[in-house]
Design a protein around this motif. Structure first.
Motif, PDB file in Angstrom:
ATOM      1  N   GLY A 116       0.811  -1.219   0.000  1.00 27.15           N
ATOM      2  CA  GLY A 116       0.000   0.000   0.000  1.00 27.15           C
ATOM      3  C   GLY A 116       0.839   1.261   0.000  1.00 27.15           C
ATOM      4  O   GLY A 116       0.591   2.186  -0.785  1.00 27.15           O
ATOM      5  N   VAL A 117       1.837   1.321   0.869  1.00 21.42           N
ATOM      6  CA  VAL A 117       2.648   2.529   0.957  1.00 21.42           C
ATOM      7  C   VAL A 117       3.507   2.698  -0.293  1.00 21.42           C
ATOM      8  O   VAL A 117       3.697   3.821  -0.787  1.00 21.42           O
ATOM      9  CB  VAL A 117       3.531   2.525   2.223  1.00 21.42           C
ATOM     10  N   TRP A 118       3.984   1.580  -0.853  1.00 18.97           N
ATOM     11  CA  TRP A 118       4.820   1.687  -2.058  1.00 18.97           C
ATOM     12  C   TRP A 118       3.978   1.941  -3.303  1.00 18.97           C
ATOM     13  O   TRP A 118       4.495   2.445  -4.301  1.00 18.97           O
ATOM     14  CB  TRP A 118       5.693   0.448  -2.202  1.00 18.97           C
ATOM     15  N   THR A 119       2.698   1.632  -3.231  1.00 16.98           N
ATOM     16  CA  THR A 119       1.783   2.043  -4.298  1.00 16.98           C
ATOM     17  C   THR A 119       1.611   3.555  -4.272  1.00 16.98           C
ATOM     18  O   THR A 119       1.651   4.212  -5.321  1.00 16.98           O
ATOM     19  CB  THR A 119       0.407   1.363  -4.120  1.00 16.98           C
ATOM     20  N   TRP A 120       1.420   4.098  -3.099  1.00 18.96           N
ATOM     21  CA  TRP A 120       1.259   5.549  -2.964  1.00 18.96           C
ATOM     22  C   TRP A 120       2.542   6.278  -3.373  1.00 18.96           C
ATOM     23  O   TRP A 120       2.498   7.278  -4.091  1.00 18.96           O
ATOM     24  CB  TRP A 120       0.879   5.893  -1.526  1.00 18.96           C
ATOM     25  N   LEU A 121       3.688   5.752  -2.944  1.00 24.49           N
ATOM     26  CA  LEU A 121       4.964   6.363  -3.314  1.00 24.49           C
ATOM     27  C   LEU A 121       5.182   6.289  -4.827  1.00 24.49           C
ATOM     28  O   LEU A 121       5.754   7.207  -5.420  1.00 24.49           O
ATOM     29  CB  LEU A 121       6.117   5.670  -2.581  1.00 24.49           C
ATOM     30  N   PHE A 122       4.724   5.214  -5.429  1.00 20.12           N
ATOM     31  CA  PHE A 122       4.817   5.086  -6.885  1.00 20.12           C
ATOM     32  C   PHE A 122       4.065   6.221  -7.565  1.00 20.12           C
ATOM     33  O   PHE A 122       4.569   6.855  -8.497  1.00 20.12           O
ATOM     34  CB  PHE A 122       4.248   3.739  -7.321  1.00 20.12           C
ATOM     35  N   VAL A 123       2.845   6.464  -7.112  1.00 15.31           N
ATOM     36  CA  VAL A 123       2.036   7.526  -7.705  1.00 15.31           C
ATOM     37  C   VAL A 123       2.718   8.878  -7.531  1.00 15.31           C
ATOM     38  O   VAL A 123       2.836   9.661  -8.480  1.00 15.31           O
ATOM     39  CB  VAL A 123       0.628   7.548  -7.066  1.00 15.31           C
ATOM     40  N   LEU A 124       3.205   9.152  -6.334  1.00 10.42           N
ATOM     41  CA  LEU A 124       3.871  10.429  -6.078  1.00 10.42           C
ATOM     42  C   LEU A 124       5.159  10.565  -6.878  1.00 10.42           C
ATOM     43  O   LEU A 124       5.546  11.674  -7.273  1.00 10.42           O
ATOM     44  CB  LEU A 124       4.174  10.570  -4.584  1.00 10.42           C
ATOM     45  N   SER A 125       5.834   9.452  -7.135  1.00 10.54           N
ATOM     46  CA  SER A 125       7.127   9.500  -7.833  1.00 10.54           C
ATOM     47  C   SER A 125       6.998  10.000  -9.262  1.00 10.54           C
ATOM     48  O   SER A 125       7.991  10.438  -9.856  1.00 10.54           O
ATOM     49  CB  SER A 125       7.781   8.119  -7.831  1.00 10.54           C
ATOM     50  N   LYS A 126       5.809   9.922  -9.830  1.00 12.95           N
ATOM     51  CA  LYS A 126       5.630  10.374 -11.203  1.00 12.95           C
ATOM     52  C   LYS A 126       5.790  11.891 -11.326  1.00 12.95           C
ATOM     53  O   LYS A 126       6.032  12.391 -12.430  1.00 12.95           O
ATOM     54  CB  LYS A 126       4.260   9.935 -11.745  1.00 12.95           C
ATOM     55  N   LEU A 127       5.687  12.581 -10.208  1.00 15.40           N
ATOM     56  CA  LEU A 127       5.917  14.030 -10.214  1.00 15.40           C
ATOM     57  C   LEU A 127       7.402  14.367 -10.315  1.00 15.40           C
ATOM     58  O   LEU A 127       7.815  15.078 -11.247  1.00 15.40           O
ATOM     59  CB  LEU A 127       5.277  14.677  -8.987  1.00 15.40           C
ATOM     60  N   PRO A 128       8.258  13.872  -9.408  1.00 16.59           N
ATOM     61  CA  PRO A 128       9.696  14.172  -9.565  1.00 16.59           C
ATOM     62  C   PRO A 128      10.309  13.579 -10.821  1.00 16.59           C
ATOM     63  O   PRO A 128      11.306  14.102 -11.323  1.00 16.59           O
ATOM     64  CB  PRO A 128      10.334  13.571  -8.303  1.00 16.59           C
ATOM     65  N   GLU A 129       9.727  12.507 -11.362  1.00 10.19           N
ATOM     66  CA  GLU A 129      10.266  11.927 -12.592  1.00 10.19           C
ATOM     67  C   GLU A 129      10.160  12.893 -13.771  1.00 10.19           C
ATOM     68  O   GLU A 129      10.861  12.719 -14.780  1.00 10.19           O
ATOM     69  CB  GLU A 129       9.548  10.617 -12.928  1.00 10.19           C
ATOM     70  N   LEU A 130       9.321  13.906 -13.647  1.00  8.36           N
ATOM     71  CA  LEU A 130       9.277  14.933 -14.686  1.00  8.36           C
ATOM     72  C   LEU A 130      10.624  15.635 -14.810  1.00  8.36           C
ATOM     73  O   LEU A 130      10.934  16.222 -15.844  1.00  8.36           O
ATOM     74  CB  LEU A 130       8.189  15.973 -14.362  1.00  8.36           C
ATOM     75  N   GLY A 131      11.415  15.542 -13.754  1.00  7.81           N
ATOM     76  CA  GLY A 131      12.739  16.156 -13.772  1.00  7.81           C
ATOM     77  C   GLY A 131      13.661  15.555 -14.813  1.00  7.81           C
ATOM     78  O   GLY A 131      14.673  16.174 -15.183  1.00  7.81           O
ATOM     79  N   ASP A 132      13.341  14.354 -15.306  1.00  2.00           N
ATOM     80  CA  ASP A 132      14.144  13.761 -16.384  1.00  2.00           C
ATOM     81  C   ASP A 132      14.252  14.731 -17.561  1.00  2.00           C
ATOM     82  O   ASP A 132      15.300  14.850 -18.202  1.00  2.00           O
ATOM     83  CB  ASP A 132      13.503  12.466 -16.880  1.00  2.00           C
TER      84      ASP A 132
END
Length: 291
Positions: A116-132
């Motif tokens: 559950g927590v790593w699912t939520w972190l996955f969703v949030l990670s799509k924001l910093p990944e824009l930094g690519d």
């Protein structure tokens, strides 16, 4: 709490404190209320990357090798951790309950706080990944459609799916974590000056294509379960959006694979072509400079 440990320890040898204390109801309430903020992030992202391209036209490119090495290493580490913390739940469900349960029953939120927590972190990670894309712009690499289209649609879909507790998402999340584990590790090695064999880049693109095929298949199965009037925690809207997204990715990555590895021009390139869009864009840029 003891019941939770009895269930969780079947899949995990150790549970971190922040995983134990995770409350999915709080995160879902926040995401449901604020998921449309992702559109503002995407709008700002578009302004910054294309405005940044215009700004960099008359300025020398940045190298950023050190920063890029750290950035990719952090994302690789996060992806590896995410894969190890979400894959056991998917395998457990498949082994003990079968395909239907893995697609239609969202136990990764209700019964498994680790996933559950790593699912939520996955969703949030799509924001910093824009930094690519920031690195693409500052290093003056051509910004191809696949790169920014992929980032935007994944962000919007992930945030939306979390508000619905889309049960089939466990498949998408595990696949994405696993592919990103390899991909960002490859990025990191390249940024550090290493030269992994060309076969690795081909493997990454192949994994991405397989990811799209499995994604479409999972959605088709979900649609069939719904048509058969079986309880399935996936909305019809979500299925349509997901199939459209995965199919478009498959077409774009297949086109990329052909140009990078199968076309006549691909065999003439002296440098390794990486399967990721930004690296492919850099090689194209180098080719154009030589013409």
């Amino acid at each position: 709490m003891n019941d939770y440990y009895d269930v969780a320890l079947r899949n995990y040898s150790y549970i971190f404190n922040f995983e134990e204390k995770f409350e999915h109801k709080d995160t879902r309430a926040w995401m449901t209320k604020n998921w449309t903020i992702s559109f503002y992030f995407c709008g700002l992202y578009m302004i910054l990357i294309f405005g940044g391209q215009h700004y960099m036209q008359s300025r020398p490119r940045f190298q950023l090798k050190g920063v890029l090495s750290v950035w990719n290493t952090l994302l690789a580490t996060f992806s590896i951790m995410g894969a190890f913390r979400t894959a056991p739940e998917l395998f457990h469900v498949l082994k003990n309950y079968g395909i239907y349960h893995s697609i239609c029953i969202p136990s990764f939120i209700e019964l498994d706080r680790v996933a559950g927590v790593w699912t939520w972190l996955f969703v949030l990670s799509k924001l910093p990944e824009l930094g690519d894309t920031v690195f693409v712009v500052l290093r003056k690499q051509p910004l191809i459609f696949l790169h920014w289209y992929h980032h935007i649609t994944v962000l919007l879909y992930s945030w939306f799916s979390y508000t619905e507790y889309t049960s089939s998402a466990r498949w998408f999340i595990v696949m994405n974590y696993c592919v990103h584990s390899i991909m960002y590790s490859y990025y990191a090695l390249k940024a550090m000056g290493y030269h992994p064999p060309r076969a690795i880049s081909m493997l990454i693109t192949t994994c991405q294509l397989c990811q799209m095929i499995v994604g479409c298949t999972v959605n088709i199965w979900a649609a069939q379960y719904i048509q058969e009037h079986q309880p399935c925690h996936v909305s019809v809207t979500n299925i349509r959006l997901s199939i459209a997204m995965y199919f478009s990715y498959f077409v774009l990555f297949a086109r990329f694979f052909y140009k990078a590895y199968l076309s006549q021009d691909s065999g003439k390139k002296s440098k390794t072509i990486v399967s990721v869009p930004s690296q492919y864009a850099r090689n194209n840029s180098e080719k154009l400079k030589g013409q």
